[in-house]
Design an enzyme around this catalytic site. Structure first.
Site, PDB file in Angstrom:
ATOM      1  CB  SER A   1       9.570   9.496   3.637  1.00  0.00           C
ATOM      2  OG  SER A   1       8.474   8.918   4.282  1.00  0.00           O
ATOM      3  CE  LYS A   2      12.079   0.849   5.810  1.00  0.00           C
ATOM      4  NZ  LYS A   2      10.778   0.260   5.549  1.00  0.00           N
ATOM      5  NE  ARG A   3       7.851   9.030   9.978  1.00  0.00           N
ATOM      6  CZ  ARG A   3       7.210  10.190  10.053  1.00  0.00           C
ATOM      7  NH1 ARG A   3       5.948  10.221  10.385  1.00  0.00           N
ATOM      8  NH2 ARG A   3       7.833  11.322   9.815  1.00  0.00           N
TER       9      ARG A   3
END
Ligand code: GLU
Length: 484
Positions: A253-255
């Site tokens: 996940s980018k986050r």
């Protein structure tokens, strides 16, 4: 050159997802290991998703990683343009040709009609699918609407019965019921193609023989094959790559900062380590060896080694591998790479080169450096229990005594060099007739406040200097006394 041609066809999203990097790498390696051509194409037909500077991220990452393409936007080998938004007329021409061939049709349905249809189907608990409303318009009706300038899309005609099959190089035979194939849009009302159309037209016109991409395209590939067949074009060989997940099956996940090349690169993962690790996410050379340079991968990569079970991104292993690459760095290079991290936490005048020498074999990821070296600046609060070491046979009391005794020894050293500090301490230890640890363990603890440090008591004392060494030992003596 062999006639194998692969391509990397990213959409400019503004960052390089690890999955995309792996697609680029495998495409590159399949071409290189076969003496073929590797091409870059930019898939930017979804103008709603335009991100400023996103193309640069692609060029920069490929260049940094050494994934040099033989053909691409700035290397036209006669198949350009290589940026899809500049190929609009080509797609329009081929979409119209497909209508003439009887494999596609104009659709004039308004957004309102399609929204209504969607709602209707949803209310019945059915998935949305276009109902073929415009499929049976007569040529005259179509012409009238075109002449009136009505907006339209072009849709692909799908067979309603039977199955579609193809062989995937990784997943084997793929069979799809034709009844599940939607009459998808090929050309949008703004004249831009969808991915579903552009990828086929371009891969054919650009001579791509091997299509390497994520397995999310496995089930739509039959639709692409129908397009190849309709045009009478040869289908490419498909190499779909398994999903990359975290341990436990979750998506990167980018986050959470574990999805993009930049996230890792900025944390101090080395590009060679990233490439090496990513190469092993779904491919195995067989055998135990795991460290491979890009050059070596170019020699040994083979499609046969690609696995179809989900690839698990093992952070601990990635860190380990990065540490191996850090160890392989030339000491000057490591020092240069470490300097910005020292700057974050060290303001004292210290022999940073010496710190780098002590640190290089211990660090797995550069961003951990501050945690390793912050004590050179200041000793953090620590517990007196750290003076108790079973194996070294130290106690809080023995440590107090050792530290008190070592103060005059340290004071007497004029030339504050490592060898001098070392020999003075060793002489003192010999005189006392104790084990090294009885003196060196408490000394290192007093100087660092840590259980584990780059370098031992001697190196630390040298690096922080005589004055600071004495100050820290005196502080420790007072600290231990206060605790007793
Ligand atoms: N533009 C597509 C993507 O970024 C590429 C898929 C393909 O390689 O065909 O997902």
């Amino acid at each position: 050159m062999s006639n194998i041609k692969t391509r990397f066809a990213p959409s400019p999203t503004g960052y390089m997802h690890i999955g995309n990097l792996r697609t680029a790498l495998y495409s590159y390696l399949i071409a290189k290991s076969n003496g073929g051509t590797f091409m870059l194409r930019i898939e930017d037909t979804d103008q709603n998703r335009f991100v400023e500077g996103a193309m640069d991220v692609i060029y920069r990452t490929l260049e940094l990683c050494g994934l040099n393409y033989d053909e691409g936007p700035d290397k036209d080998m006669g198949n350009g343009p290589y940026i899809q938004s500049q190929r609009r007329d080509i797609y329009i021409k081929y979409a119209k040709k497909l209508v003439e061939l009887g494999h596609a049709y104009y659709c004039f349905c308004s957004k309102e009609r399609l929204d209504g249809l969607r709602e209707e189907l949803e209310a019945k608990g059915l998935p949305y699918e276009y109902d073929g409303h415009c499929k049976n318009l007569s040529p005259e009706e179509i012409q009238k609407k075109l002449d009136a300038g009505e907006p339209y899309v072009i849709r692909q005609i799908m067979p309603k019965e039977g199955v579609s099959e193809y062989d995937d190089a990784v997943y084997g035979k793929i069979t799809i019921e034709n009844s599940t194939l939607e009459e998808q849009i090929l050309l949008k009302s703004d004249g831009m193609p969808t991915y579903n159309f552009a990828n086929v037209v371009d891969d054919h016109l650009m001579g791509v023989t091997h299509v390497v991409r994520g397995n999310e395209y496995i089930t739509s590939t039959p639709k692409y094959n129908l397009l190849y067949d309709a045009f009478g074009w040869e289908r490419p060989c498909y190499i779909h790559l398994p999903l990359i997940t975290k341990e436990g099956g979750k998506k990167l996940s980018k986050r959470e900062g574990d999805a993009s090349f930049e996230d890792f690169y900025n944390k101090g993962y080395l590009k060679d380590a990233i490439i090496n690790y990513v190469a092993l996410l779904g491919w195995s050379p067989g055998g135990e060896r795991e460290i491979y340079s890009l050059k070596e991968l170019e020699e040994i990569f083979s499609i046969k080694g690609i696995n179809n079970s989900p690839a698990v991104f093992d952070m601990a292993k990635f860190r380990w591998m990065n540490g191996e690459y850090i160890k392989m760095m030339a000491p000057e290079d490591f020092h240069k790479a470490a300097l910005p991290y020292y700057e974050k936490c060290l303001t004292r005048k210290l022999d940073l080169k010496r710190i780098s020498e002590l640190l290089q074999s211990r660090v797995e990821v550069l961003c951990d450096i501050p945690d390793y070296v912050d004590f050179f600046e200041n000793v953090c609060d620590y517990d007196v229990s750290m003076y108790v070491h079973k194996k070294m046979k130290t106690t809080v009391e023995s440590s107090l005594e050792a530290l008190q005794n070592v103060i005059p020894v340290l004071e007497s050293i004029d030339d504050w060099q490592e060898e001098k500090i070392h020999s003075a301490l060793m002489e003192h230890i010999a005189q006392k007739g104790v084990k090294n640890g009885i003196v060196l363990w408490p000394l290192r603890t007093a100087l660092s406040g840590k259980m584990s440090t780059p370098g031992g008591a001697v190196e630390i004392a040298y690096i922080i200097g005589k004055e600071e060494t004495l100050a820290r030992v005196n502080n420790a003596v007072n600290f231990i006394k206060a605790s007793l």
